[in-house]
Write a protein that holds these residues in place. Structure first.
Motif, mmCIF file in Angstrom:
data_model
loop_
_atom_site.group_PDB
_atom_site.id
_atom_site.type_symbol
_atom_site.label_atom_id
_atom_site.label_comp_id
_atom_site.label_asym_id
_atom_site.label_seq_id
_atom_site.Cartn_x
_atom_site.Cartn_y
_atom_site.Cartn_z
ATOM 1 N N TYR A 91 0.832 -1.203 0.000
ATOM 2 C CA TYR A 91 0.000 0.000 0.000
ATOM 3 C C TYR A 91 0.868 1.256 0.000
ATOM 4 O O TYR A 91 0.446 2.306 -0.509
ATOM 5 C CB TYR A 91 -0.899 0.021 1.246
ATOM 6 C CG TYR A 91 -2.191 -0.731 1.091
ATOM 7 C CD1 TYR A 91 -3.367 -0.083 0.722
ATOM 8 C CD2 TYR A 91 -2.258 -2.106 1.327
ATOM 9 C CE1 TYR A 91 -4.563 -0.762 0.594
ATOM 10 C CE2 TYR A 91 -3.452 -2.797 1.203
ATOM 11 C CZ TYR A 91 -4.599 -2.130 0.837
ATOM 12 O OH TYR A 91 -5.779 -2.814 0.708
ATOM 13 N N SER A 118 2.278 2.274 -3.427
ATOM 14 C CA SER A 118 1.102 2.563 -4.238
ATOM 15 C C SER A 118 0.569 3.965 -3.960
ATOM 16 O O SER A 118 0.518 4.826 -4.853
ATOM 17 C CB SER A 118 0.021 1.522 -3.947
ATOM 18 O OG SER A 118 -1.189 1.839 -4.603
ATOM 19 N N MET A 131 -8.003 -0.462 6.624
ATOM 20 C CA MET A 131 -7.734 -1.378 5.504
ATOM 21 C C MET A 131 -7.484 -2.801 5.978
ATOM 22 O O MET A 131 -7.652 -3.760 5.210
ATOM 23 C CB MET A 131 -6.527 -0.880 4.708
ATOM 24 C CG MET A 131 -5.198 -1.022 5.431
ATOM 25 S SD MET A 131 -3.806 -0.540 4.399
ATOM 26 C CE MET A 131 -2.438 -0.848 5.533
ATOM 27 N N ASP A 186 -1.575 -2.408 -7.007
ATOM 28 C CA ASP A 186 -0.878 -1.452 -6.146
ATOM 29 C C ASP A 186 0.107 -0.589 -6.929
ATOM 30 O O ASP A 186 0.155 0.637 -6.752
ATOM 31 C CB ASP A 186 -0.117 -2.192 -5.040
ATOM 32 C CG ASP A 186 -1.041 -2.751 -3.967
ATOM 33 O OD1 ASP A 186 -2.138 -2.207 -3.783
ATOM 34 O OD2 ASP A 186 -0.660 -3.740 -3.323
#
Length: 367
Positions: free
Chosen positions: A143, A146, A193, A212
């Motif tokens: 994450y 990304s 998340m 991602d």
């Protein structure tokens, strides 16, 4: 205003071995720095339904919030290389996603987890649910490159507008503010998340790696290119005011509705929503806050949020509007499917009672 008024895209350099080599170095340095930060920076402990994680995303984001302006102020930092090597980055990151996914598929822990997995579909979805590397959960880690990658692309486009078009337009200022606060609110509640389907159920393979590394930073920044080039016709004051209102209304609905349901799932019905103790219909369906008004207002907020980002580009092109309107179609269909699934799960009687309270799917009085 500089004499040259070409599109920002005209400053993107052609593909070459030298460009691909440089962008490969940039990418590896970026990933290594983020990995070390995730491994060694002070972390926040957060639990999901299945395990405990150490989260460093908020600290990394706040550090970048301080360090990047300092870098610009002292003239020690420029992100123009991201714009200038955009196509090369796209190629290199795609190659990385393919190779890293192959590593995930073939590493010894993955083979032990699913020794008979040898089909393309297993490469796509991945063998392991929670692959670890040197104490870092890779699915959660990805994450960071990304979302922070998206932030860096957006900042590079702002710098490009200043460099090539002579200054920041009102649309670009709104665009940067919207994305900054979008990421800030994500990191403030980063533990959200950990309760999503991606983290709890999905395996980690090419699908999530590519999503991602490519889908988020490249697709979600498309509007920024048009915002950067819309310098001839700056947004009017009414347009800016309307866009700001739309964004913050949509942003609030999107985050708050998701957080309301998340808090009840995580802490139970004793949580407070809008100053009152949360209420659940028959102990199952949340009917407090936004969930007592509509059944999928989180989708509504998300669509409004991305529409406001597209509006930062004005009427220069229809392309920035593809994302919000595609989401309108996809999320409307998902809302209908969610209703059907919930009716089957909770039964007609309970679901009809809930629908009599939360009367709308996504748009009050319309849908």
């Amino acid at each position: 205003m500089p004499a040259e008024t070409k599109s920002i895209w005209d400053h993107v350099q052609p593909i070459s071995i030298d460009a691909l080599t440089k962008t490969s170095g940039y990418l590896l340095s970026y990933l290594v720095c983020l990995f070390l930060a995730s491994r060694f920076l002070p972390s926040i402990e957060a639990k999901s339904p299945k395990k405990t994680y150490q989260l460093t995303g908020l600290l990394i984001y706040l550090l970048l919030t301080v360090l990047i302006p300092i870098g610009y102020y002292t003239k020690k930092l420029s992100l123009l290389f991201i714009v200038e090597n955009y196509v090369s980055f796209f190629i290199v990151i795609n190659i990385f996603a393919i190779l890293f996914s192959f590593y995930l598929f073939k590493r010894s822990a993955a083979v032990r987890a699913a020794p008979n997995a040898n089909r393309p579909i297993d490469y796509w979805h991945g063998r392991e649910k929670d692959p670890m590397l040197f104490g870092v959960d890779l699915k959660v880690f990805f994450y960071q490159p990304s979302l922070l990658g998206l932030a860096l692309v957006n900042l590079a486009l702002a710098e490009a507008q200043i460099t090539y078009h002579g200054g920041l337009t009102p649309g670009m200022i709104c665009y940067q503010l919207f994305w900054y606060f979008y990421l800030l609110t994500h990191y403030i509640r980063e533990d959200f998340m950990l309760w999503t389907f991606d983290i709890i159920e999905d395996h980690f393979g090419f699908m999530l790696v590519w999503g991602d590394m490519i889908y988020v930073p490249f697709l979600y920044s498309i509007a920024g290119w048009f915002v950067a080039d819309n310098y001839r016709e700056p947004l009017s004051i009414p347009w800016v005011i309307g866009t700001l209102l739309l964004h913050f209304i949509g942003h609030y609905i999107f985050r708050e509705s998701n957080w309301q349901k998340f808090d009840v799932r995580k802490y139970g019905p004793q949580v407070t929503i809008w100053g009152k103790k949360a209420q659940l219909l028959e102990g199952k369906l949340l009917i407090s806050g936004f969930w007592g008004i509509g059944r999928h207002l989180n989708y509504t907020g998300e669509i409004l949020l991305y529409l406001s980002i597209a509006l930062c580009s004005g009427t220069l092109s229809f392309v920035p509007y593809i994302l919000p309107f595609s989401l309108l179609i996809l999320l409307s269909q998902r809302a209908s499917r969610d209703d059907q699934r919930c009716r089957k799960k909770y039964g007609d009687k309970t679901w009809n009672r809930y629908c009599s309270i939360a009367k709308f799917r996504m748009i009050p009085f319309i849908y």
